[in-house]
Design a protein around this motif. Structure first.
Motif, PDB file in Angstrom:
ATOM      1  N   ARG A  40       1.947   7.545 -17.971  1.00  0.00           N
ATOM      2  CA  ARG A  40       0.578   7.449 -17.453  1.00  0.00           C
ATOM      3  C   ARG A  40       0.519   7.608 -15.934  1.00  0.00           C
ATOM      4  N   THR A  41       1.516   7.068 -15.227  1.00  0.00           N
ATOM      5  CA  THR A  41       1.414   7.012 -13.765  1.00  0.00           C
ATOM      6  C   THR A  41       2.563   7.660 -13.000  1.00  0.00           C
ATOM      7  N   GLY A  42       3.697   7.908 -13.665  1.00  0.00           N
ATOM      8  CA  GLY A  42       4.841   8.494 -12.969  1.00  0.00           C
ATOM      9  C   GLY A  42       5.841   7.501 -12.424  1.00  0.00           C
ATOM     10  N   ILE A  43       5.589   6.213 -12.582  1.00  0.00           N
ATOM     11  CA  ILE A  43       6.544   5.193 -12.114  1.00  0.00           C
ATOM     12  C   ILE A  43       7.719   5.147 -13.087  1.00  0.00           C
ATOM     13  N   PRO A  44       8.961   5.285 -12.614  1.00  0.00           N
ATOM     14  CA  PRO A  44      10.104   5.285 -13.536  1.00  0.00           C
ATOM     15  C   PRO A  44      10.112   4.049 -14.431  1.00  0.00           C
ATOM     16  N   ALA A  45      10.313   4.262 -15.721  1.00  0.00           N
ATOM     17  CA  ALA A  45      10.374   3.130 -16.651  1.00  0.00           C
ATOM     18  C   ALA A  45      11.502   2.181 -16.273  1.00  0.00           C
TER      19      ALA A  45
ATOM     20  N   PRO B  11      -2.093   1.574  -0.703  1.00  0.00           N
ATOM     21  CA  PRO B  11      -1.711   2.679   0.196  1.00  0.00           C
ATOM     22  C   PRO B  11      -0.249   2.693   0.618  1.00  0.00           C
ATOM     23  N   ARG B  12       0.358   1.516   0.810  1.00  0.00           N
ATOM     24  CA  ARG B  12       1.733   1.513   1.328  1.00  0.00           C
ATOM     25  C   ARG B  12       2.762   2.028   0.329  1.00  0.00           C
ATOM     26  N   TYR B  13       2.362   2.172  -0.916  1.00  0.00           N
ATOM     27  CA  TYR B  13       3.285   2.709  -1.924  1.00  0.00           C
ATOM     28  C   TYR B  13       3.034   4.193  -2.220  1.00  0.00           C
ATOM     29  N   LYS B  14       2.083   4.783  -1.517  1.00  0.00           N
ATOM     30  CA  LYS B  14       1.674   6.157  -1.822  1.00  0.00           C
ATOM     31  C   LYS B  14       2.834   7.153  -1.761  1.00  0.00           C
ATOM     32  N   SER B  15       3.716   7.001  -0.775  1.00  0.00           N
ATOM     33  CA  SER B  15       4.809   7.968  -0.604  1.00  0.00           C
ATOM     34  C   SER B  15       5.784   7.961  -1.776  1.00  0.00           C
ATOM     35  N   LEU B  16       5.850   6.866  -2.515  1.00  0.00           N
ATOM     36  CA  LEU B  16       6.771   6.777  -3.644  1.00  0.00           C
ATOM     37  C   LEU B  16       6.442   7.791  -4.732  1.00  0.00           C
ATOM     38  N   PHE B  17       5.175   8.145  -4.829  1.00  0.00           N
ATOM     39  CA  PHE B  17       4.748   9.010  -5.927  1.00  0.00           C
ATOM     40  C   PHE B  17       5.073  10.486  -5.682  1.00  0.00           C
ATOM     41  N   SER B  18       5.699  10.764  -4.539  1.00  0.00           N
ATOM     42  CA  SER B  18       6.236  12.113  -4.324  1.00  0.00           C
ATOM     43  C   SER B  18       7.652  12.216  -4.877  1.00  0.00           C
ATOM     44  N   LEU B  19       8.222  11.076  -5.298  1.00  0.00           N
ATOM     45  CA  LEU B  19       9.567  11.050  -5.852  1.00  0.00           C
ATOM     46  C   LEU B  19       9.533  11.352  -7.342  1.00  0.00           C
ATOM     47  N   SER B  20      10.637  11.844  -7.854  1.00  0.00           N
ATOM     48  CA  SER B  20      10.753  12.117  -9.281  1.00  0.00           C
ATOM     49  C   SER B  20      10.806  10.811 -10.070  1.00  0.00           C
ATOM     50  N   SER B  21      10.370  10.871 -11.332  1.00  0.00           N
ATOM     51  CA  SER B  21      10.441   9.700 -12.211  1.00  0.00           C
ATOM     52  C   SER B  21      11.874   9.364 -12.609  1.00  0.00           C
ATOM     53  N   THR B  22      12.817  10.240 -12.280  1.00  0.00           N
ATOM     54  CA  THR B  22      14.220   9.946 -12.569  1.00  0.00           C
ATOM     55  C   THR B  22      14.981   9.485 -11.326  1.00  0.00           C
ATOM     56  N   ASP B  23      14.296   9.421 -10.192  1.00  0.00           N
ATOM     57  CA  ASP B  23      14.941   9.002  -8.941  1.00  0.00           C
ATOM     58  C   ASP B  23      14.791   7.492  -8.766  1.00  0.00           C
ATOM     59  N   TYR B  24      15.468   6.730  -9.608  1.00  0.00           N
ATOM     60  CA  TYR B  24      15.296   5.276  -9.566  1.00  0.00           C
ATOM     61  C   TYR B  24      15.835   4.671  -8.269  1.00  0.00           C
ATOM     62  N   LYS B  25      16.854   5.298  -7.673  1.00  0.00           N
ATOM     63  CA  LYS B  25      17.382   4.772  -6.414  1.00  0.00           C
ATOM     64  C   LYS B  25      16.369   4.950  -5.284  1.00  0.00           C
ATOM     65  N   GLY B  26      15.733   6.119  -5.256  1.00  0.00           N
ATOM     66  CA  GLY B  26      14.703   6.356  -4.250  1.00  0.00           C
ATOM     67  C   GLY B  26      13.541   5.386  -4.391  1.00  0.00           C
ATOM     68  N   TRP B  27      13.125   5.149  -5.635  1.00  0.00           N
ATOM     69  CA  TRP B  27      12.041   4.201  -5.896  1.00  0.00           C
ATOM     70  C   TRP B  27      12.439   2.776  -5.492  1.00  0.00           C
ATOM     71  N   ALA B  28      13.652   2.385  -5.819  1.00  0.00           N
ATOM     72  CA  ALA B  28      14.103   1.028  -5.495  1.00  0.00           C
ATOM     73  C   ALA B  28      14.096   0.799  -3.977  1.00  0.00           C
ATOM     74  N   HIS B  29      14.663   1.731  -3.231  1.00  0.00           N
ATOM     75  CA  HIS B  29      14.688   1.583  -1.771  1.00  0.00           C
ATOM     76  C   HIS B  29      13.272   1.707  -1.186  1.00  0.00           C
ATOM     77  N   GLY B  30      12.455   2.567  -1.809  1.00  0.00           N
ATOM     78  CA  GLY B  30      11.085   2.723  -1.327  1.00  0.00           C
ATOM     79  C   GLY B  30      10.247   1.472  -1.517  1.00  0.00           C
ATOM     80  N   LEU B  31      10.432   0.800  -2.646  1.00  0.00           N
ATOM     81  CA  LEU B  31       9.701  -0.447  -2.898  1.00  0.00           C
ATOM     82  C   LEU B  31      10.083  -1.512  -1.873  1.00  0.00           C
TER      83      LEU B  31
END
Length: 217
Positions: free
Chosen positions: A24-29, A100-120
């Motif tokens: 629904r949103t692109g956030i890695p499961a 807004p502060r999480y907006k940049s995360l959604f340019s990452l792939s749904s399989t880039d869990y490391k990028g999401w973790a550091h971004g959060l």
């Protein structure tokens, strides 16, 4: 209970939910599950059991729903209260999407869990300086990244338990000959299918899902 059994129980309950939110949103499961495990102590925290809040999301100024008060960094902090864990999962996604502060995360792939973790962590989701590494550790330890491919179910892996009265079965898939061990006859031409007491079974391999097994068999 052992940590792995707590994790497996949590995954069994909420894995499909996390995949639905990813679609629904692109956030890695894997990220959603890892955050849920960490923030709710595998669903056992008072915030999770009493308020169905699995992600530690506080009320903030935008929340008009039910509220619950728990001690966190200060006493009696306001947290969002939900009717169900599913509502908590949905609101977690919406919260990340609309803040807004999480907006940049959604340019990452749904399989880039490391990028999401550091971004959060960088965006300030939690104050723990080791937050990103904790998420990544849980994802890799419990194989949560398997869900980022879009499968809502995962085969449960278990160690074979040896029984004194029964010999351990070995299987040679490269032969079309029958083999016999411990009174059990196996047809090697059947591929991965084995039989014990007239019940067919297989031993799963890393990467198997219910869907891939259904396709193969």
């Amino acid at each position: 209970p052992a940590m792995s059994s707590l994790a497996q129980s949590y995954i069994d309950k909420y894995g499909e939910m996390a995949v639905r939110e990813m679609k629904r949103t692109g956030i890695p499961a894997s990220i959603t599950l890892a955050q849920g495990m960490l923030e709710s102590d595998f669903g056992r925290s008072p915030l999770a059991t009493q308020a169905n809040n699995h992600f530690g999301i506080k009320c903030h100024n935008t929340w008009n729903g039910a509220k619950a008060y728990f001690d966190d960094e200060t006493k009696n902090e306001c947290f969002r209260k939900y009717k169900s864990a599913e509502d908590s999962y949905r609101d977690h996604s919406d919260y990340l999407v609309t803040t807004p502060r999480y907006k940049s995360l959604f340019s990452l792939s749904s399989t880039d869990y490391k990028g999401w973790a550091h971004g959060l962590k960088k965006a300030g989701y939690a104050t723990n300086p080791n937050y990103a590494n904790l998420l990544i550790s849980n994802i890799e330890k419990f194989g949560l990244h398997a869900y980022d491919t879009g499968n809502g179910k995962r085969v449960r892996y278990r160690q074979e338990q040896s029984q004194p009265e029964q010999k351990r079965i070995t299987y040679n898939t490269g032969s079309d000959q029958y083999s016999q061990q411990g009174g059990i006859v196996l047809n090697a031409g059947q591929g991965r299918i084995k039989e014990l007491n007239r019940i067919q079974y297989i031993i799963v391999r890393d990467g198997d899902t219910y869907e891939s097994l259904a396709d193969e068999f």
